[in-house]
Design a protein around this motif. Structure first.
Motif, mmCIF file in Angstrom:
data_model
loop_
_atom_site.group_PDB
_atom_site.id
_atom_site.type_symbol
_atom_site.label_atom_id
_atom_site.label_comp_id
_atom_site.label_asym_id
_atom_site.label_seq_id
_atom_site.Cartn_x
_atom_site.Cartn_y
_atom_site.Cartn_z
ATOM 1 N N LEU A 7 0.843 -1.198 0.000
ATOM 2 C CA LEU A 7 0.000 0.000 0.000
ATOM 3 C C LEU A 7 0.876 1.246 0.000
ATOM 4 O O LEU A 7 1.563 1.541 0.980
ATOM 5 N N ALA A 8 0.839 1.985 -1.116
ATOM 6 C CA ALA A 8 1.661 3.180 -1.246
ATOM 7 C C ALA A 8 0.850 4.336 -1.819
ATOM 8 O O ALA A 8 1.376 5.201 -2.518
ATOM 9 N N GLY A 9 -0.436 4.352 -1.513
ATOM 10 C CA GLY A 9 -1.306 5.373 -2.080
ATOM 11 C C GLY A 9 -1.589 6.540 -1.173
ATOM 12 O O GLY A 9 -2.251 7.505 -1.572
ATOM 13 N N GLY A 10 -1.074 6.495 0.083
ATOM 14 C CA GLY A 10 -1.346 7.566 1.035
ATOM 15 C C GLY A 10 -0.612 8.851 0.695
ATOM 16 O O GLY A 10 0.362 8.853 -0.073
ATOM 17 N N ILE A 11 -1.057 9.958 1.321
ATOM 18 C CA ILE A 11 -0.460 11.260 1.038
ATOM 19 C C ILE A 11 0.453 11.745 2.151
ATOM 20 O O ILE A 11 1.115 12.769 2.014
ATOM 21 N N PHE A 76 0.414 -2.124 -11.035
ATOM 22 C CA PHE A 76 -0.065 -1.068 -10.136
ATOM 23 C C PHE A 76 -1.580 -1.149 -10.012
ATOM 24 O O PHE A 76 -2.273 -1.611 -10.928
ATOM 25 N N VAL A 77 -2.073 -0.672 -8.874
ATOM 26 C CA VAL A 77 -3.513 -0.604 -8.624
ATOM 27 C C VAL A 77 -3.816 0.806 -8.137
ATOM 28 O O VAL A 77 -3.061 1.376 -7.342
ATOM 29 N N ALA A 78 -4.914 1.369 -8.609
ATOM 30 C CA ALA A 78 -5.298 2.722 -8.201
ATOM 31 C C ALA A 78 -5.780 2.737 -6.753
ATOM 32 O O ALA A 78 -6.482 1.818 -6.326
ATOM 33 N N PRO A 79 -5.412 3.760 -5.984
ATOM 34 C CA PRO A 79 -5.892 3.864 -4.600
ATOM 35 C C PRO A 79 -7.396 4.099 -4.549
ATOM 36 O O PRO A 79 -7.988 4.626 -5.494
ATOM 37 N N GLY A 80 -8.007 3.703 -3.429
ATOM 38 C CA GLY A 80 -9.414 3.990 -3.191
ATOM 39 C C GLY A 80 -9.561 5.173 -2.262
ATOM 40 O O GLY A 80 -8.578 5.853 -1.930
ATOM 41 N N GLU A 81 -10.779 5.412 -1.807
ATOM 42 C CA GLU A 81 -11.052 6.554 -0.935
ATOM 43 C C GLU A 81 -10.505 6.360 0.475
ATOM 44 O O GLU A 81 -10.392 7.324 1.238
ATOM 45 N N SER A 82 -10.207 5.131 0.831
ATOM 46 C CA SER A 82 -9.661 4.829 2.150
ATOM 47 C C SER A 82 -8.646 3.701 1.995
ATOM 48 O O SER A 82 -8.520 3.100 0.920
ATOM 49 N N ARG A 83 -7.943 3.406 3.069
ATOM 50 C CA ARG A 83 -6.964 2.317 3.038
ATOM 51 C C ARG A 83 -7.628 1.000 2.655
ATOM 52 O O ARG A 83 -7.126 0.250 1.811
ATOM 53 N N GLN A 84 -8.798 0.711 3.261
ATOM 54 C CA GLN A 84 -9.437 -0.571 2.998
ATOM 55 C C GLN A 84 -10.019 -0.649 1.598
ATOM 56 O O GLN A 84 -10.016 -1.718 0.974
#
Length: 230
Positions: A7-11, A76-84
């Motif tokens: 998981l590397a989609g956080g800001i 790669f996978v696009a991030p969602g609105e939350s971690r889960q």
């Protein structure tokens, strides 16, 4: 098969870094995400790696992986609105390529010092469970306050644990519990094992590692440098 989801989609809002997520910071000559990628790459039981990342950073990560022989990378996978929801996006991608009985390992890119030993123990424990989470026992005394002003209850420290990543699950069962929940329900989930527990899956605990901390604040960067001898 054992499939890692990084998981590397956080800001990284608590790092006070404008437009530069913490997982891509260079520490000791390597981006933070690179440390865990190296560990997953070098582990003989890990077959494939998927990375949840914003499209803006795909070229950055791809270039670094190419330079460092990360050849287990699948996409790669696009991030969602939350971690889960980000995890759910990754599960749907993995589900297309792998079997329900395959294992998934969910890890945060911001936990750079995961060890091969922890991965080995987690995978072994998953053989007799439906989920596995590394934990650290509580060191402090914990109090509950219903109004945030006075003590309401004293919580038994010997029964309290701090959860870590990576977390290990069977792909089929784990993706199925997501499909049974609405988006709003998934948005309320805070941890990978929380949704498993709430859905009735048996989640086993294994010993976590102190060095497997999550880089969250500027102070954690200094701690990371200490571990690296910088």
């Amino acid at each position: 098969m054992n499939v890692a989801i990084i998981l590397a989609g956080g800001i990284g809002s608590r790092m006070n870094l404008k437009d530069f997520p913490k997982q891509y910071l260079n520490v000791g000559g390597t981006p933070i995400i690179g440390y865990c990628l190296n560990t997953f790459q070098q582990h003989e039981e890990i077959d494939s790696i998927y990375i949840v990342a914003d499209k803006t950073w795909e070229d950055f990560v791809r270039k670094w992986m190419s330079q460092n022989q990360i050849n287990k990378f699948c996409g790669f996978v696009a991030p969602g609105e939350s971690r889960q929801l980000s995890i759910y996006n990754a599960l749907l991608a993995v589900e297309k390529e792998f079997q329900p009985e395959d294992n998934i390992i969910i890890h945060d890119a911001a936990r750079p010092f995961v060890t091969k030993e922890l991965l080995t123990v987690g995978l072994r424990e998953l053989g007799s469970s439906e989920g596995v989470m590394p934990v650290l026992p509580a060191k402090d005394t914990f109090y509950q306050s219903d109004d945030r002003k006075v003590i309401s209850a004293l919580l038994p420290r010997e029964k309290l644990f701090a959860g870590q990543a990576p977390e290990f699950f069977k792909l089929g069962k784990y993706v199925e519990i997501h499909k049974k929940m609405s988006k709003d329900e998934i948005l309320k989930i805070n941890g990978s094992s929380e949704i498993a527990y709430k859905s009735g899956l048996k989640v086993s605990l294994i010993a976590g590692e102190e060095r497997n901390f999550k880089v969250t604040t500027p102070g954690d960067i200094e701690l990371m440098k200490t571990f690296l001898g910088l």
